[in-house]
Enzyme design. Structure first.
Site, mmCIF file in Angstrom:
data_model
loop_
_atom_site.group_PDB
_atom_site.id
_atom_site.type_symbol
_atom_site.label_atom_id
_atom_site.label_comp_id
_atom_site.label_asym_id
_atom_site.label_seq_id
_atom_site.Cartn_x
_atom_site.Cartn_y
_atom_site.Cartn_z
ATOM 1 N N SER A 5 0.805 -1.224 0.000
ATOM 2 C CA SER A 5 0.000 0.000 0.000
ATOM 3 C C SER A 5 0.841 1.278 0.000
ATOM 4 C CB SER A 5 -0.950 -0.078 1.192
ATOM 5 O OG SER A 5 -1.820 1.000 1.216
ATOM 6 N N ASP A 56 -6.022 2.229 -3.348
ATOM 7 C CA ASP A 56 -7.281 2.040 -2.618
ATOM 8 C C ASP A 56 -7.594 3.248 -1.723
ATOM 9 O OD1 ASP A 56 -5.390 1.533 -0.673
ATOM 10 O OD2 ASP A 56 -6.226 -0.409 -0.056
ATOM 11 N N ASN A 65 -7.928 9.108 6.090
ATOM 12 C CA ASN A 65 -6.813 9.016 5.138
ATOM 13 C C ASN A 65 -7.265 8.778 3.696
ATOM 14 O OD1 ASN A 65 -7.389 6.232 4.868
ATOM 15 N ND2 ASN A 65 -6.059 5.728 6.584
ATOM 16 N N GLY A 79 -1.183 -0.690 13.703
ATOM 17 C CA GLY A 79 -1.288 -2.096 13.289
ATOM 18 C C GLY A 79 -0.362 -2.408 12.119
ATOM 19 N N ARG A 115 0.825 5.746 17.517
ATOM 20 C CA ARG A 115 0.391 6.960 16.823
ATOM 21 C C ARG A 115 -0.289 7.916 17.811
ATOM 22 N NH1 ARG A 115 1.352 5.885 11.619
ATOM 23 N NH2 ARG A 115 0.743 3.859 10.793
HETATM 24 P P1 NG1 Z 1 -2.249 1.858 11.416
HETATM 25 O O1 NG1 Z 1 -0.815 1.714 11.078
HETATM 26 O O2 NG1 Z 1 -2.822 0.732 12.271
HETATM 27 O O3 NG1 Z 1 -2.555 3.222 11.956
HETATM 28 C C1 NG1 Z 1 -2.887 2.477 8.872
HETATM 29 C C2 NG1 Z 1 -3.990 3.506 8.790
HETATM 30 C C3 NG1 Z 1 -5.330 2.785 8.817
HETATM 31 C C4 NG1 Z 1 -5.425 1.728 7.722
HETATM 32 C C5 NG1 Z 1 -4.190 0.828 7.755
HETATM 33 C C6 NG1 Z 1 -4.118 -0.129 6.597
HETATM 34 C C7 NG1 Z 1 -4.047 5.770 9.744
HETATM 35 C C8 NG1 Z 1 -3.922 6.592 10.966
HETATM 36 N N1 NG1 Z 1 -3.933 4.441 9.916
HETATM 37 O O4 NG1 Z 1 -3.071 1.734 10.047
HETATM 38 O O5 NG1 Z 1 -6.354 3.708 8.728
HETATM 39 O O6 NG1 Z 1 -5.601 2.341 6.463
HETATM 40 O O7 NG1 Z 1 -2.970 1.600 7.760
HETATM 41 O O8 NG1 Z 1 -3.516 0.358 5.464
HETATM 42 O O9 NG1 Z 1 -4.250 6.311 8.665
HETATM 43 ZN ZN ZN Z 2 -3.545 1.244 -0.007
#
Ligand code: NG1
Ligand code: ZN
Length: 551
Positions: free
Chosen positions: A66, A286, A379, A508, A514
């Site tokens: 991604s 995406d 996002n 995650g 964060r």
């Molecule tokens: P994490 O790293 O858990 O914050 C990020 C995005 C999620 C989601 C995932 C999957 C933010 C703050 N967090 O997750 O919304 O899109 O990546 O790609 O944007």
């Molecule tokens: Zn993506």
């Protein structure tokens, strides 16, 4: 059934590269591309087992990381209707990915026994990859896993993540959802877009004079970049896309939706002329965010996932009203949604709004509780889901002579809008066409769209800690339940700010905690984020340098 061949190839060609544990998280497995060969080989086998559990329905596997840097990679499994892998299987994925080489065959044996799977000969797996340098070798490992397990496999080459989700749904609905090819995907989306633009014209609902069909698009140097020319060829003059970061530069480097959203500035090296409409995809297309430079204030304005969600929900709400049918509509957000957007949804749109933990699976699941559920992460990842029963009601009503013509027309329009929206997962291409169609239909430019509400200034920071699992959260991640005392300390800080709000959660997808903060001025938001970051550093075992005060 035995896994002798899987075990032999696993030990020889796809042996574990290290013993660092890896977990199937919110976005599947994600780490450095050179650590993933064995994981992806094993996921090929797991996808075959999942397919057998779903009576031979096709399971999808997408190789991508991604918005992560180019050297990362990852893998996600796609369930038969194009949705994310059922959460109950995440633990099997984690277990199989981590088992020692010598125990792979026996672990798989135990899993199929527990699941009651007798054969994998009817299993089917479809896969695709993004443009990362490590992706071709990982695709080979995946194909080896699928074939050695005895399943049939279809390689779709380079696709955006949402294209693969779409194709999986088409295959498993025998084409009812569309043709299971990339061409079928573009035909469905562009067909709906062209029809909608023409319907608007013929029905004289609005003139299209002030809609400027010129869009500037940053494709993050990702897989979306290669798809835009295909799309453009089908759209002609209806939408003229000026592409930058088309794939010739470094993936996600100082560009793309995540960069623009988090840094709150345009991609490096592009200069925005005031009033131009800009959008950025992320690396696997995406996510999408829009932005522009104000004509009068000359300031950068971001139209993020929240702004897209409110635009889409407002438009759909009006259309539903025109149908006169009883179809309920709701919006799903996460804690990252700007406070102003939530107030606007409640006070102005008067639409129910739900807040769920971060991660598409949570949003998607909650959105299914509404007849029409619009979900977006701030996002830019999101879509709108329509329940089967509402879709059937619209199909029936469009022909119902008891309804007045205006109602039938609205049903027809809504059905067409639904065709434009990817029902499986957030999709930058589909969302872009949807936004463009709505702006054209409302005769709006970006300034008008942006006027709906003013974002509260906000800031996101990352803090490195020894073990991020020491932070646990409750209330859809809006409060930290551990370590003890952290939440009270955050509350005390927030109380000192006008319109202040802040929360912390373990990521995650990255090894960080964060921090999010918003307040009534950019300086206050930056200061609050910094102060909360220091609390996390001190109370949750920070490593490395202490967070730096804003300049
Ligand atoms: P994490 O790293 O858990 O914050 C990020 C995005 C999620 C989601 C995932 C999957 C933010 C703050 N967090 O997750 O919304 O899109 O990546 O790609 O944007
Ligand atoms: Zn993506």
């Amino acid at each position: 059934m035995d896994f002798v061949d899987v075990q032999v190839a696993g030990e020889k060609k796809y042996a574990k590269q290290d013993d660092i544990p890896i977990q199937y998280g919110t976005a599947g497995f994600r780490t450095k591309g050179n650590r993933l060969k064995h994981v992806i080989y094993r996921m090929g086998v797991l996808a075959a087992i999942r397919s057998a559990c779903k009576n031979g329905a096709t399971i999808g596997v997408m190789i991508t990381a991604s918005h992560n840097p180019e050297e990362d990679n990852g893998v996600k499994l796609v369930d038969p209707m194009g949705e994310m892998l059922g959460p109950e299987w995440e633990k099997y994925a984690t277990e199989i990915a981590n088992v020692p080489d010598k125990e792979l065959g026996s672990a798989l044996q135990a899993l199929v026994k527990a699941l009651g799977v007798a054969s994998l000969s009817k299993s089917r797996v479809a896969f695709a990859r993004d443009t990362r340098p490590s992706s071709p070798a990982l695709a080979e490992a995946l194909e080896a896993g699928i074939k050695t397990a005895g399943a049939q496999c279809q390689n779709f080459g380079l696709l955006t993540t949402p294209q693969l989700h779409y194709i999986v749904r088409c295959i498993n609905t025998n084409g009812e959802y569309g043709k299971p090819t990339e061409d079928g995907y573009f035909e469905k989306l562009t067909g709906a877009f062209i029809k909608l633009r023409n319907m608007r014209k013929t029905k004289k609902m609005k003139t299209l004079e002030s809609y400027n069909a010129c869009l500037y698009l940053d494709a993050a140097n990702g897989v979306g970049g290669g798809k835009v020319p295909v799309l453009q060829a089908k759209l002609g003059e209806l939408l003229k896309i000026n592409l930058v970061n088309d794939g010739s530069g470094k993936l996600n480097h100082d560009c793309g939706a995540d960069f623009v959203k988090v840094q709150q500035k345009p991609p490096a090296g592009v200069s925005l002329a005031p009033g131009q409409r800009w959008a950025s995809f992320d690396g696997d297309a995406d996510r999408i965010v829009y932005y522009f430079l104000g004509v009068t204030d000359k300031k950068f304005h971001l139209l993020d996932g929240d702004k897209i969600a409110t635009l889409v929900a407002g438009y759909l709400k009006d259309l539903v009203q025109e149908t006169g049918l009883s179809v309920n509509l709701g919006i799903v957000q996460t804690a990252y949604a700007n406070g102003s957007s939530t107030s606007y949804i409640t006070d102005t749109l008067k639409v129910p709004v739900a807040c769920v933990p971060t991660g598409v699976k949570h949003l998607h699941h909650k959105a299914q509780e509404f007849d029409i559920g619009v979900y977006f992460e701030a996002n830019g990842h999101g879509t709108a889901l329509v329940s089967d029963s509402s879709y059937a009601l619209l199909q029936k009503s469009v022909k119902d002579t008891k309804l007045i013509e205006k109602q039938r027309e609205a049903c027809d329009l809504l059905l067409c809008v639904i065709d434009l929206i990817n029902q499986t997962v957030g999709d930058a291409i589909s969302d872009m066409l949807l936004v463009e169609m709505i702006l054209a239909g409302l005769d709006w430019d970006v300034e008008q769209w942006n006027k709906a509400y003013t974002d509260l200034p906000n800031r996101q920071l990352k803090v490195k800690v020894k073990d991020r699992s020491v932070i646990q959260t409750i209330d859809a991640e809006r409060k930290a339940s551990t370590p003890p005392g952290l939440q009270n300390a955050i509350d005390d800080l927030v109380a000192q700010y006008t319109r202040g709000r802040s929360f912390v959660r373990p990521s995650g997808t990255e090894d960080v905690v964060r921090v999010y903060a918003e307040a009534d001025s950019p300086t206050a938001a930056d200061k609050l984020a910094y102060e909360v970051a220091v609390l996390v550093y001190k109370m949750a075992g920070g490593v490395g340098e202490e967070p730096k005060a804003p300049e």
